[in-house]
Design a protein around this motif. Structure first.
Motif, PDB file in Angstrom:
ATOM      1  N   GLU A 183       0.815  -1.212   0.000  1.00 28.92           N
ATOM      2  CA  GLU A 183       0.000   0.000   0.000  1.00 28.92           C
ATOM      3  C   GLU A 183       0.851   1.266   0.000  1.00 28.92           C
ATOM      4  O   GLU A 183       0.492   2.286  -0.594  1.00 28.92           O
ATOM      5  CB  GLU A 183      -0.922  -0.014   1.222  1.00 28.92           C
ATOM      6  N   THR A 184       2.015   1.218   0.654  1.00 27.14           N
ATOM      7  CA  THR A 184       2.839   2.429   0.775  1.00 27.14           C
ATOM      8  C   THR A 184       3.944   2.507  -0.271  1.00 27.14           C
ATOM      9  O   THR A 184       4.367   3.600  -0.626  1.00 27.14           O
ATOM     10  CB  THR A 184       3.473   2.499   2.175  1.00 27.14           C
ATOM     11  N   ARG A 185       4.419   1.369  -0.768  1.00 31.35           N
ATOM     12  CA  ARG A 185       5.589   1.393  -1.662  1.00 31.35           C
ATOM     13  C   ARG A 185       5.267   1.071  -3.117  1.00 31.35           C
ATOM     14  O   ARG A 185       5.988   1.501  -4.011  1.00 31.35           O
ATOM     15  CB  ARG A 185       6.652   0.402  -1.154  1.00 31.35           C
ATOM     16  N   LEU A 186       4.232   0.296  -3.362  1.00 26.59           N
ATOM     17  CA  LEU A 186       3.922  -0.105  -4.742  1.00 26.59           C
ATOM     18  C   LEU A 186       2.663   0.612  -5.201  1.00 26.59           C
ATOM     19  O   LEU A 186       1.670  -0.011  -5.575  1.00 26.59           O
ATOM     20  CB  LEU A 186       3.765  -1.629  -4.828  1.00 26.59           C
ATOM     21  N   THR A 187       2.719   1.925  -5.176  1.00 19.35           N
ATOM     22  CA  THR A 187       1.538   2.728  -5.497  1.00 19.35           C
ATOM     23  C   THR A 187       1.461   3.107  -6.968  1.00 19.35           C
ATOM     24  O   THR A 187       0.492   3.744  -7.376  1.00 19.35           O
ATOM     25  CB  THR A 187       1.550   4.015  -4.666  1.00 19.35           C
ATOM     26  N   PHE A 188       2.457   2.753  -7.759  1.00 16.57           N
ATOM     27  CA  PHE A 188       2.563   3.321  -9.102  1.00 16.57           C
ATOM     28  C   PHE A 188       2.165   2.349 -10.207  1.00 16.57           C
ATOM     29  O   PHE A 188       2.286   2.685 -11.392  1.00 16.57           O
ATOM     30  CB  PHE A 188       4.003   3.791  -9.349  1.00 16.57           C
ATOM     31  N   TYR A 197      14.487   9.438 -16.457  1.00 17.81           N
ATOM     32  CA  TYR A 197      14.251   9.048 -15.066  1.00 17.81           C
ATOM     33  C   TYR A 197      13.697  10.213 -14.254  1.00 17.81           C
ATOM     34  O   TYR A 197      12.923  10.012 -13.312  1.00 17.81           O
ATOM     35  CB  TYR A 197      15.530   8.482 -14.432  1.00 17.81           C
ATOM     36  N   GLU A 198      14.062  11.456 -14.618  1.00 17.18           N
ATOM     37  CA  GLU A 198      13.516  12.620 -13.927  1.00 17.18           C
ATOM     38  C   GLU A 198      12.027  12.783 -14.237  1.00 17.18           C
ATOM     39  O   GLU A 198      11.222  13.125 -13.352  1.00 17.18           O
ATOM     40  CB  GLU A 198      14.277  13.879 -14.337  1.00 17.18           C
ATOM     41  N   ILE A 199      11.654  12.532 -15.490  1.00 17.24           N
ATOM     42  CA  ILE A 199      10.234  12.604 -15.864  1.00 17.24           C
ATOM     43  C   ILE A 199       9.457  11.506 -15.155  1.00 17.24           C
ATOM     44  O   ILE A 199       8.335  11.738 -14.659  1.00 17.24           O
ATOM     45  CB  ILE A 199      10.091  12.494 -17.392  1.00 17.24           C
ATOM     46  N   ALA A 200      10.035  10.301 -15.082  1.00 14.17           N
ATOM     47  CA  ALA A 200       9.368   9.206 -14.382  1.00 14.17           C
ATOM     48  C   ALA A 200       9.065   9.598 -12.934  1.00 14.17           C
ATOM     49  O   ALA A 200       7.960   9.366 -12.426  1.00 14.17           O
ATOM     50  CB  ALA A 200      10.235   7.946 -14.423  1.00 14.17           C
ATOM     51  N   GLU A 201      10.026  10.223 -12.268  1.00 14.40           N
ATOM     52  CA  GLU A 201       9.816  10.644 -10.878  1.00 14.40           C
ATOM     53  C   GLU A 201       8.773  11.756 -10.792  1.00 14.40           C
ATOM     54  O   GLU A 201       7.961  11.784  -9.864  1.00 14.40           O
ATOM     55  CB  GLU A 201      11.142  11.105 -10.278  1.00 14.40           C
ATOM     56  N   ARG A 202       8.775  12.673 -11.769  1.00 15.31           N
ATOM     57  CA  ARG A 202       7.818  13.788 -11.739  1.00 15.31           C
ATOM     58  C   ARG A 202       6.381  13.344 -11.928  1.00 15.31           C
ATOM     59  O   ARG A 202       5.460  14.046 -11.495  1.00 15.31           O
ATOM     60  CB  ARG A 202       8.184  14.822 -12.810  1.00 15.31           C
ATOM     61  N   VAL A 203       6.184  12.211 -12.576  1.00 11.56           N
ATOM     62  CA  VAL A 203       4.812  11.730 -12.773  1.00 11.56           C
ATOM     63  C   VAL A 203       4.456  10.625 -11.776  1.00 11.56           C
ATOM     64  O   VAL A 203       3.439   9.950 -11.929  1.00 11.56           O
ATOM     65  CB  VAL A 203       4.572  11.246 -14.224  1.00 11.56           C
ATOM     66  N   SER A 245      10.147   3.807 -10.418  1.00 11.88           N
ATOM     67  CA  SER A 245      10.894   2.733 -11.074  1.00 11.88           C
ATOM     68  C   SER A 245      11.116   3.090 -12.551  1.00 11.88           C
ATOM     69  O   SER A 245      10.172   3.107 -13.347  1.00 11.88           O
ATOM     70  CB  SER A 245      10.131   1.412 -10.969  1.00 11.88           C
ATOM     71  N   TYR A 246      12.373   3.353 -12.925  1.00  8.27           N
ATOM     72  CA  TYR A 246      12.680   3.711 -14.314  1.00  8.27           C
ATOM     73  C   TYR A 246      12.320   2.568 -15.256  1.00  8.27           C
ATOM     74  O   TYR A 246      11.741   2.786 -16.329  1.00  8.27           O
ATOM     75  CB  TYR A 246      14.169   4.054 -14.427  1.00  8.27           C
ATOM     76  N   ARG A 247      12.644   1.329 -14.862  1.00 13.08           N
ATOM     77  CA  ARG A 247      12.363   0.179 -15.725  1.00 13.08           C
ATOM     78  C   ARG A 247      10.872   0.036 -15.959  1.00 13.08           C
ATOM     79  O   ARG A 247      10.430  -0.200 -17.091  1.00 13.08           O
ATOM     80  CB  ARG A 247      12.923  -1.099 -15.104  1.00 13.08           C
ATOM     81  N   MET A 267       6.113   2.973 -28.263  1.00 10.24           N
ATOM     82  CA  MET A 267       7.493   3.408 -28.517  1.00 10.24           C
ATOM     83  C   MET A 267       8.182   3.697 -27.192  1.00 10.24           C
ATOM     84  O   MET A 267       7.523   3.851 -26.153  1.00 10.24           O
ATOM     85  CB  MET A 267       7.512   4.658 -29.395  1.00 10.24           C
ATOM     86  N   ALA A 268       9.495   3.741 -27.222  1.00  8.56           N
ATOM     87  CA  ALA A 268      10.251   4.052 -26.013  1.00  8.56           C
ATOM     88  C   ALA A 268      10.155   5.549 -25.711  1.00  8.56           C
ATOM     89  O   ALA A 268       9.959   6.355 -26.630  1.00  8.56           O
ATOM     90  CB  ALA A 268      11.716   3.651 -26.197  1.00  8.56           C
ATOM     91  N   PRO A 269      10.297   5.942 -24.440  1.00  9.74           N
ATOM     92  CA  PRO A 269      10.251   7.372 -24.105  1.00  9.74           C
ATOM     93  C   PRO A 269      11.270   8.200 -24.886  1.00  9.74           C
ATOM     94  O   PRO A 269      10.976   9.330 -25.286  1.00  9.74           O
ATOM     95  CB  PRO A 269      10.541   7.391 -22.599  1.00  9.74           C
ATOM     96  N   THR A 270      12.446   7.653 -25.118  1.00 15.89           N
ATOM     97  CA  THR A 270      13.483   8.410 -25.835  1.00 15.89           C
ATOM     98  C   THR A 270      13.118   8.687 -27.284  1.00 15.89           C
ATOM     99  O   THR A 270      13.708   9.572 -27.912  1.00 15.89           O
ATOM    100  CB  THR A 270      14.815   7.640 -25.785  1.00 15.89           C
ATOM    101  N   ASP A 271      12.155   7.946 -27.831  1.00 15.31           N
ATOM    102  CA  ASP A 271      11.735   8.173 -29.219  1.00 15.31           C
ATOM    103  C   ASP A 271      10.754   9.332 -29.352  1.00 15.31           C
ATOM    104  O   ASP A 271      10.365   9.690 -30.470  1.00 15.31           O
ATOM    105  CB  ASP A 271      11.079   6.910 -29.793  1.00 15.31           C
ATOM    106  N   CYS A 272      10.336   9.905 -28.213  1.00 16.52           N
ATOM    107  CA  CYS A 272       9.303  10.950 -28.244  1.00 16.52           C
ATOM    108  C   CYS A 272       9.882  12.345 -28.099  1.00 16.52           C
ATOM    109  O   CYS A 272       9.131  13.318 -28.013  1.00 16.52           O
ATOM    110  CB  CYS A 272       8.292  10.716 -27.118  1.00 16.52           C
TER     111      CYS A 272
END
Length: 541
Positions: free
Chosen positions: A250-255, A509-515, A519-521, A533-538
């Protein structure tokens, strides 16, 4: 610290150990005292003189390595002891320090070296333990499938993988016994990531409660208890471990894109491998049974939300009861029925008012339909296909364009409550009820999600914010929006991530944290699933 010279002990005692990231846990004046302290205190590091009465430092070092192989040893030496020190280093001592020139900086560097050695050793042991468990899990999976010959090939000798995890750990499979199955329900694309996270969360709980966890599939972990536990004691351990694991999830796997649900099925006692395989088949039935069992046994709707009798006043009608997300089951679930022509005809007759009259739908869908389904207890796949076929055949003209999408949602429903919510939402769309006229609590939930997208968001947190129980809010949200709370959060996070990728130079990884996805993976896999597509392709798109 071990030294027979009191002045040196006093000097070492005054060192600022906390600044080294260490705590002094004991002192001894000879090797025998030190060895007894090691048995009682289990220190990470022993700092010892070489020349001492009763047991010298080299003998102490050999005994420590024999009895406590992880403990690191730092030797204190005089100039005349260099030959002994070099021999100790050859045998595996960490470092030696010269007494006459010893200062705090020397000790700090030695402790840093000890810390690195400890972490390396522990990492190696964790990896070796996980590899042993993987081999054991393969053997156990073969036993559960009724293939003892295959289990025997997983190690030396029949059922060898289950003799021990390591020399220090107890036997993990002895008859008679009970086992427990931790069942994980999550989105199929999330399961691999969820399993890795749960395995990390489980390890300290296993040690605390004396359980051994072996993953026999992406969504099932067999928990083997120590032998000789009474049923009451075993239940107590499982409930405590499951409750704590639920809190951690409940506290750690919220994403994750869908809610992670946990349950434990406790087997009956088994006396041999054949009974073990039979008990496993029974445990697997609970995965199907939870489609119905999660609906409870008809307790009052007032229990489902904080407002007590206010459900009808809020416009929600009677809530469909559910049990907590983490539940302990035992025994054999009620049997299932197969779909027949007679059942199909009964269902069509039951649903005829829903197809003909919108005024009769609400009560029928929320009350009569769940009761009929619980009474018939069809196999979940049979029920889902029956409802989906009926909906596609009877969807009115305004709904025909989206009938296929609704049918897919029906076929993917994990519980009877979710299936009913999909139908309710579809017919409310037909009635043309605009979203803005929906329930206040759902609107407030959506607003809170938008304003806190980067924060850890849980159904429990959102329910507390709007004053409902998490189960009741989940039902209302799905009925009104057509998607679960987790699906709604994930969709908004992916949209925000796409905007940030297109309009900023932030690293992925910064965008992942902001949203709100630490977990980057997992963020990368989820983004690829949503947009192909991968994030880097956008970038710059």
């Amino acid at each position: 610290m071990v030294d027979d010279e009191l002045p040196l002990l006093q000097e070492l005692r005054s060192y600022p150990w906390e600044t080294f990231g260490a705590v002094l846990v004991g002192e001894a004046e000879n090797g025998e005292e030190a060895l007894a302290l090691c048995c009682n205190r289990a220190p990470d590091v022993v700092v010892t003189d070489i020349t001492m009465p009763l047991m010298d430092g080299l003998t102490l070092f050999r005994e420590i390595k024999l009895r406590h192989p992880e403990t690191q040893v730092i030797l204190l030496t005089c100039h005349s002891d260099f030959a002994y020190a070099r021999e100790a280093l050859r045998l595996g001592a960490l470092e030696y320090l010269v007494k006459v020139t010893l200062d705090e900086a020397d000790m700090g560097r030695a402790l840093d070296k000890a810390r690195q050695a400890l972490e390396k050793e522990r990492s190696y042991r964790r990896q070796a333990s996980r590899e042993r468990r993987r081999e054991q899990a393969l053997g156990l999976a073969a036993l559960l499938k009724g293939q003892p010959d295959m289990a025997a090939t997983a190690d030396l000798g029949p059922f060898g993988p289950f003799a021990r995890i390591s020399a220090e750990e107890p036997a993990v499979l002895t008859f008679p016994m009970r086992f427990a199955c931790l069942q994980v329900d999550a989105a199929p694309d999330d399961l691999l990531f969820v399993r890795e996270d749960l395995q990390e969360l489980l390890e300290p709980l296993e040690a605390q409660h004396g359980l051994t966890g072996l993953w026999v599939g992406e969504s099932a972990c067999v928990l083997l208890p120590p032998p000789g536990l009474s049923e009451a004691r075993l239940r107590s351990k499982l409930e405590a471990a499951l409750g704590r694991l639920r809190e951690l999830v409940e506290t750690r796997l919220t994403f994750y894109s869908r809610e992670v649900r946990l349950s434990v099925i406790l087997s009956e006692p088994v006396d041999d491998c054949a009974a073990l395989a039979a008990a496993w088949r029974t445990a697997k039935l609970w995965r199907l049974a939870r489609f119905y069992e999660a609906e409870g046994t008809g307790k009052a709707a007032a229990d489902e939300h904080a407002g007590g009798e206010g459900a009808a006043a809020r416009g929600g009608g009677p809530a469909t009861p559910t049990v907590p997300r983490a539940s302990l089951y035992t025994g054999r679930p009620l049997p299932f029925a197969r779909r027949t022509d007679r059942i199909d005809a009964d269902f069509r007759a039951l649903m005829q008012p829903a197809a003909a009259s919108s005024s009769a739908r609400a009560a029928l869908l929320r009350e009569a339909l769940p009761r009929w389904c619980a009474r018939q207890r069809l196999l979940p796949d049979d029920l889902r296909s029956l409802v989906a076929e009926w909906y596609v055949a009877h969807a009115s003209e305004p709904l025909r364009a989206s009938a296929g999408d609704t049918a897919r949602r029906i076929l993917a429903a994990e519980t009877l409550s979710e299936l009913v919510s999909v139908l309710v939402h579809a017919f409310e769309r037909e009635a043309g009820t605009p979203e803005t006229s929906g329930r206040r609590e759902v609107r407030e939930t959506i607003l809170y999600i938008r304003e806190h997208l980067a924060d850890p968001l849980t159904v429990t947190l959102l329910a507390r914010h709007v004053g409902l129980s998490s189960r009741y809010l989940s039902r209302l949200f799905r009925e009104e929006s057509g998607e679960s709370i987790n699906e709604h959060i994930t969709r908004l996070r992916m949209q925000q991530a796409l905007r940030l990728l297109s309009t900023t130079n932030l690293k992925v990884y910064e965008i992942a944290e902001r949203v709100g996805i630490p977990s980057y993976r997992y963020f990368t896999a989820l983004f690829r699933e949503h947009y192909g597509m991968a994030p880097t392709d956008c970038r710059g798109g």
